[in-house]
Design a protein around this motif. Structure first.
Motif, PDB file in Angstrom:
ATOM      1  N   SER A  58       0.818  -1.215   0.000  1.00 24.23           N
ATOM      2  CA  SER A  58       0.000   0.000   0.000  1.00 24.23           C
ATOM      3  C   SER A  58       0.854   1.269   0.000  1.00 24.23           C
ATOM      4  N   ALA A 118       1.047   6.700   0.494  1.00 24.39           N
ATOM      5  CA  ALA A 118       0.049   5.635   0.442  1.00 24.39           C
ATOM      6  C   ALA A 118      -0.583   5.607  -0.944  1.00 24.39           C
ATOM      7  N   ILE A 134      -5.177   2.546   4.109  1.00 22.52           N
ATOM      8  CA  ILE A 134      -4.428   1.797   5.122  1.00 22.52           C
ATOM      9  C   ILE A 134      -5.289   1.695   6.369  1.00 22.52           C
ATOM     10  N   ASP A 136      -2.315  -1.780  10.462  1.00 23.24           N
ATOM     11  CA  ASP A 136      -1.604  -2.437   9.366  1.00 23.24           C
ATOM     12  C   ASP A 136      -0.093  -2.284   9.533  1.00 23.24           C
ATOM     13  N   LEU A 152       3.355  -1.578   8.101  1.00 24.87           N
ATOM     14  CA  LEU A 152       3.833  -0.851   6.929  1.00 24.87           C
ATOM     15  C   LEU A 152       5.277  -1.202   6.579  1.00 24.87           C
TER      16      LEU A 152
END
Length: 236
Positions: free
Chosen positions: A63, A77, A81, A85, A87
């Motif tokens: 993402s 992004a 999101i 989540d 990252l």
């Protein structure tokens, strides 16, 4: 960047990251498009770095997207999101650590003759200017401009710091500012010769050949990690 933590994990969390305050449920990138910059081709060294990180257990969310623009790099992004989540993750085994790959440097640290921050700067110096081939991280680092270390700035640029906390003066006294900058530069040089060069010599010429044991190279590598190695108080 150089990492000396257990494992770098970035999660969307309103308590820790302001970006999560966009929404309690997550981030909708469509509603915040004005924060982005026009996409550009990702440099080959950066693409290789991301691939290398994934091969070594790292994680970079699908993402996210790295973009390069006039102000440098940014992570953006490309899809909504959700709160919580994952990252970015980098295992400790893939981190740049002081003394990694140099037993002599490790011995000096264990014997109290070298601090961990100095060891990290010397490790970066070796990996950037001696190691061949470079690992993906240092190949990417080598492709970037050297850090702006005030002690290496031209005098006219240093003088722009006059009156700041780095170069305090009274009533814009330029002569006093120049004198203070000269004192700071002399102190840094003395500290390099007395505190850093002996460790460079003790490590050995195979790890740090004489051609890389310069004050300029060291300041650059210390600046990459924002390392404060100077034992004495110094203005800049």
């Amino acid at each position: 960047a150089s990492v000396s933590a257990f494992c770098v994990c970035v999660r969307v969390c309103a308590r820790e990251y302001m970006v999560a305050d966009f929404s309690r449920e997550g981030i909708d990138c469509k509603n915040h498009a004005h924060h982005t910059m026009p996409p550009a081709d990702v440099p080959a060294p950066l693409a290789a770095l991301l691939n290398w990180a994934r091969e070594h257990g790292g994680h970079f969310s699908e993402s996210l997207e790295v973009r390069v623009g006039s102000r440098g790099r940014g992570v953006f992004a490309t899809a909504p999101i959700k709160h919580g989540d994952l990252l970015v993750r980098l295992p400790f085994s893939a981190a740049v650590r002081p003394t990694s790959g140099c037993e002599r440097l490790k011995e000096l640290c264990e014997g109290g003759e070298c601090s961990s921050v100095l060891a990290l700067a010397l490790t970066v110096l070796h990996e950037l200017h001696v190691a061949s081939p470079r690992t993906a991280y240092f190949e990417d680092l080598a492709a970037a401009p050297p850090p702006g270390v005030p002690l290496l700035w031209p005098e006219e640029d240093v003088m722009r710091l006059a009156g700041s906390s780095l170069l305090p003066t009274k009533d814009g006294d330029s002569a006093a500012a120049k004198a203070a900058a000269a004192v700071a530069a002399a102190a840094a040089t003395a500290s390099f010769e007395e505190d850093v060069r002996p460790v460079m010599t003790a490590v050995g010429i195979e790890y740090l050949p004489p051609k890389v044991c310069t004050q300029t190279f060291f300041f650059w590598c210390a600046g990459l990690g924002n390392v404060t190695w100077i034992a004495r108080p110094c203005v800049v």
